[in-house]
Design an enzyme around this catalytic site. Structure first.
Site, PDB file in Angstrom:
ATOM      1  N   ASN A 236       0.884  -7.891   7.782  1.00 42.33           N
ATOM      2  CA  ASN A 236       2.219  -8.707   8.225  1.00 42.33           C
ATOM      3  C   ASN A 236       2.851  -7.345   9.085  1.00 42.33           C
ATOM      4  OD1 ASN A 236       2.293  -6.444   6.150  1.00 42.33           O
ATOM      5  ND2 ASN A 236       4.464  -6.873   5.388  1.00 42.33           N
TER       6      ASN A 236
ATOM      7  N   ASP B 234       1.779  -3.259  -4.456  1.00 38.52           N
ATOM      8  CA  ASP B 234       2.553  -4.178  -3.538  1.00 38.52           C
ATOM      9  C   ASP B 234       3.585  -3.450  -2.612  1.00 38.52           C
ATOM     10  OD1 ASP B 234       2.319  -6.850  -2.481  1.00 38.52           O
ATOM     11  OD2 ASP B 234       4.156  -7.528  -3.373  1.00 38.52           O
TER      12      ASP B 234
END
Length: 417
Positions: free
Chosen positions: A96, A306
C-alpha cells in the site's frame, strides 16, 4: 560476529535446550557452544541483561511503512528500526504505497532499501495492477524478484473470476495469494462493526456478514482451483468456523488475526477515538472469544500487528473521515502476553515463517543465530515514549502491557535497544 550471551533462558520447542538457562557462544554468526557457564578467553563482547529470555526471531506477516510515496507516515529505514526494537527479525511488507508495488523493479527497490539490515524485509507484491482489482499484476516477475506473496492490501477482489484465475496462475510457481475478507457491497460506507454499539453511537456499521461472505466465496474458489490461499486478518466467529471446516477438507489455506482484534471489542469506540478505527473493525466479545479459541486450536495460523502508520492529518478528523489503521509493532509482544502464556506468545510470534518462505532457525549448536531477546515479566503502561514509528496512531496507547523487548540478533548483526 563473535559474542557471548550470558544466562539466557531459552524458549524454543525445537531447541535441545528448551526451557533451560544457558550461556551461548556465537562465532562468525554461528552458535558454537551452549553450556551453563562459558568462559570468555578471547574477550568477545558479552551480553548480560536482566531476566534475559531468548527465542527464535519473531515474524510479522502484515506490516506497512509508507515508503515509497507516503514517507510522512514512515520510511523503510525507520520502519525496520521499529521492527528490530520490537523484537521482529523478519517482516512481510505490504504494497500500500504510491506507486503501488506491482512490478519486478518495485520488488527490487524494496530489497535494495533493506540490504544489510538486521531485519529481513519480505516484499508482498500487489495482486492486481495498481491494486485496482481489474487486471492481474506481474505475479511471476515479482516472484522471481523476491516477492513472497501477492495481496491488494485491505482491498477485496470483487470479481470472483479474477480471484479464480489468480489462484490457478500462482499455483504454477507455488505462489501465495492473499485475499482481504470483505464484500464491499455489504460493508457499504460502514466505519465500525454493525451492532448495538454502532446504533448507540450513530455510526454506520460493517456487518460480520460482509467478511463471512467473502471468506466463504474464496474457500469455494480454493476448493475448485486447488491453489494456495492466505486470508489475512479475519475478525468474526463465523470466519473461524468456515476456515476450520476448510482445513478439515485439507484445503491449502492459512489465515491470520490482528492482535488488537484479540484484545479490544467495539465498545472501545464509545469516545470516538480514531486510533480505534481499524479494518477489519473491532467486533463483539463473542467474536473475540471465538478468535482466541481459533488461535489456541490452530485454526488461526498466525497473529499480526497489522502495523499501519497513518499521519496525524488523516487521524485527527471526524471519525467518519479518518483513515483506517494503527501501528502495532511496538506493542505486539506486551499485548499478546496479557492474553496468552509466554510460551504460547512466542509460538505465535514465530509461526507463519514457512508460509512466507522463511526457514525456522532453531537455537542449537551449528545453527546461524537468529534470535529475539526479551524480559517476559516487565509490566508497564504503553505510552508515546514506547513509540519509534514516525506516526503515533497507537491503538494500545495507555493500555497495561506485560513484557519488554531488548532487541534482536539476526543477519550477523546485533540490534539492541
Amino acid at each position: 560476529m563473535n559474542i557471548l550471551i550470558k544466562s539466557a533462558t531459552i524458549i524454543d520447542s525445537k531447541s535441545d535446550f528448551h526451557n533451560t538457562t544457558q550461556d551461548l557462544l556465537i562465532e562468525n554468526g554461528v552458535i558454537t557452544q551452549v553450556a551453563s557457564n562459558i568462559k570468555n578467553p578471547k574477550n568477545y563482547k558479552e551480553i548480560k541483561l536482566d531476566n534475559l529470555h531468548i527465542s527464535q526471531g519473531w515474524f510479522d506477516s502484515s506490516v506497512s511503512f509508507g515508503e515509497p510515496g507516503y514517507e510522512e507516515r514512515d520510511t523503510i529505514e525507520n520502519g525496520l528500526k521499529t521492527a528490530a526494537s520490537s523484537g521482529f527479525t523478519a517482516v512481510a511488507l505490504n504494497s500500500n504505497t504510491n506507486p503501488v508495488i506491482d512490478s519486478n523493479s518495485d520488488i527490487t527497490f524494496l530489497n535494495s532499501k533493506a540490504n544489510n539490515n538486521a531485519v529481513s524485509l519480505l516484499p508482498v507484491g500487489a495482486l492486481t495492477m495498481s491494486s485496482k482489482g481489474e487486471d492481474l499484476a506481474e505475479l511471476y516477475d515479482m516472484h522471481t524478484a523476491g516477492a513472497v506473496a501477492f495481496y491488494d492490501h485491505k482491498k477485496p477482489i470483487s470479481n470472483p473470476n479474477l480471484m479464480k484465475i489468480a489462484l490457478q496462475y500462482a499455483s504454477n510457481f507455488d505462489g501465495l495469494v492473499c485475499s482481504f475478507p470483505q464484500e464491499n457491497k455489504i460493508s457499504g460506507h460502514g466505519v465500525m462493526n454493525e451492532n448495538i454499539t454502532s446504533t448507540k453511537l450513530g455510526l454506520k456499521g460493517i456487518p460480520a456478514l460482509a467478511e463471512e461472505l467473502q471468506v466463504a466465496r474464496d474457500l469455494f474458489l480454493l476448493e475448485y482451483t486447488g491453489g494456495k490461499l492466505h486470508i489475512p486478518t479475519i475478525s468474526t466467529a463465523k470466519s473461524v468456523a468456515l476456515i476450520r471446516e476448510a482445513k478439515k477438507k485439507k484445503l491449502d489455506v492459512t489465515c491470520s488475526v490482528t492482535i488488537h482484534n484479540l484484545y479490544f471489542t467495539d465498545e472501545a469506540l464509545t469516545d470516538f477515538n480514531t486510533h480505534f478505527k481499524v479494518l477489519p473493525p473491532l467486533r463483539t466479545q463473542t467474536d473475540v472469544d471465538a478468535l482466541i479459541e481459533g488461535v489456541k486450536d490452530g485454526t488461526i495460523d498466525m497473529v499480526t500487528s497489522d502495523h499501519n502508520p497513518i499521519d496525524v492529518e488523516q487521524k485527527k478528523v471526524e471519525f467518519d473521515h479518518a483513515e483506517y489503521g494503527t501501528i502495532g509493532l511496538e506493542s505486539a509482544f506486551g499485548a499478546l502476553q496479557t492474553i496468552f502464556t509466554v510460551k504460547k506468545t512466542i509460538d505465535l510470534l514465530t509461526k507463519g515463517k514457512s508460509r512466507f518462505g522463511l526457514n525456522n532457525s532453531s537455537i542449537n549448536i551449528g545453527e546461524k543465530l537468529n534470535i529475539t531477546l526479551f524480559n517476559p515479566d516487565t509490566k508497564y503502561t504503553f505510552s508515546k515514549s514506547e513509540i519509534i514509528s514516525r506516526s503515533k496512531n497507537a491503538i494500545f496507547e495507555n493500555e497495561s502491557l506485560k513484557g519488554k523487548v531488548y532487541g534482536i540478533i539476526s543477519n550477523n548483526k546485533v540490534a539492541l535497544n
